[in-house]
Write a protein that holds these residues in place. Sequence first.
Motif: not given
Length: 583
Positions: A83, A85, A95
């Motif tokens: 991920k 973010l 993401d």
Amino acid sequence: MIDDSLLTFHHLRLTPLPPLLSIQNLSIAFSNEGDKTVAVKNSSIEIKKGELLAIVGESGSGKSVTALSLLQLLSGKNTVTGKTLFFRKEKHPADLIKLSAQEINDIRGKDIAMIFQEPMTSLNPVFTCGYQVMECIRLHEKVNAAVAKQKTIALFEKVKLPDPAAMIDRYPHELSGGQKQRVMIAMAISCNPSLLIADEPTTALDVTVQKTILELIKELQEQNKMGVILITHDLGIVADIADKVVVMYKGEIVEQGITKDVLQAPQHPYTKALLACRPAGKAKGERLPVVSDFIGEESKKIISTAAQSSIPTTTSHQPSTVLQVENLRVYFPVKKKIFGRSPEFFKAVDDVSFEVTQGETLGLVGESGCGKTTLGRTILQLIKPSEGKIYLAGKDVTQINTTALRNMRKDLQIVFQDPYGSLNPRITIGNAILEPLSVHGILDNNNQRKDKVIALLEKVSLLPEHFNRYPHQFSGGQRQRICIARALALNPSFLIFDESVSALDVSVQAQVLNLLNDLKKEFGFTSIFISHDLSVVRYISDRILVMHKGKIVEQGAAEQIYHHPQNEYTKKLIAAIPGASII
């Protein structure tokens, strides 16, 4: 009774702010004809708003690949997992690696901007610098051309470009390396991004230009409260400006934390190696540590064994003069003669005189444009002087005929700054080294020449099986060692190294500097070492000449110039050396 507003304030004060970017277990792999190469393994990084995070490591460590994955700029067949973010203002975190093409296009340049390593290849040569910045502004901010132009001029002023209004109409080739990098910075900050990624933004720039670029990035980061990810291989730069540091090795994060803590008390052997590799603070001729000294899994072959078989150079108390330069001038016309008026000239080398003695390494330092490379090439007669004399072993090379000069070239060799550009990509490196032996009729046949080439490859810590490989199959440091082997093929008495370690990782630079020290002991050559980095020149040289605007402004013993400079320009060069706090 406690006021509810105080409770709310207290709660907010204790609640940590969310990160600007959170990278969680990022892995990146590339596929090529069935083979899979893992470039990044389970890496996790966080950066907050207004924070400058440095990612350090050698070429191939995965730092640039990590940055490029954030903007989906990786080429070829790749697999990215984990991920990334990105916390956008008034929006849910995105993401980045899972966004669609349209969604990531909206973020590129506007919310996340990137400064690439090589500004000349990042700027389009057929458009003016102003047009390229205005294009970015108009794309993301939906304003007209007049507004975009005014904002571009203001940005050029902000990044301290000279004559911002005139710079609008200049093409990239008309700007210096530092100026092109400032244009890239202006483009990157044009839409007030929340996150700025700077990928090796100062590699191979002069130390003074490097210092101003880094100070500019830091200043803009503080003004705009941006998060900045700075990718570099130089821990000296990290020490000067980074809040936090992440150290990557072979695709993995081996250490991270507050910059001061990591640099003052490194825990991982690789971090210790990067710090120890720097020539600053090392005695002249002292062997520089390399990564393999700290991490045992790497082959010790990478360190030259020339020192073990080296033959000490025997010199008299009064060594003879090998090179003598007298009142050398190299002028280039900038305007042609019109209506009887004298043409105007650019004085690249202006009345320069010096000498180099047998077995000496003379350091030549100064910023780009000071004339040091022109001086080196004029000594080799690759550029003809306007005036002056150049005596090599008592012969004036400016007066000899073409045949005599061709014969003399066996004793005069140069190692250029860009090893890839100075090797023919269509010729194997074995044949590239063998070619000068054939041209000058050294040895009786190609079998003997091939044996000599293989011996030279081993001298520079390469293997016999490398003979039939092409330049693109080697790393930058290996290519530079190939160029050194080619320069030594004819057993020259005089060598010029022109910025030959400037763009190398600090650990690879240490290997090459060790190699040069070893080879000098064995072959006893005399040399001129050209660089803009005074810490490297001090380490490798016996004496130093400082050039500025075509003239020698200071000269003397290396330690004297480095520790007790007299000229203001020399003091400026030394003050710009990064990482004084960790020397």
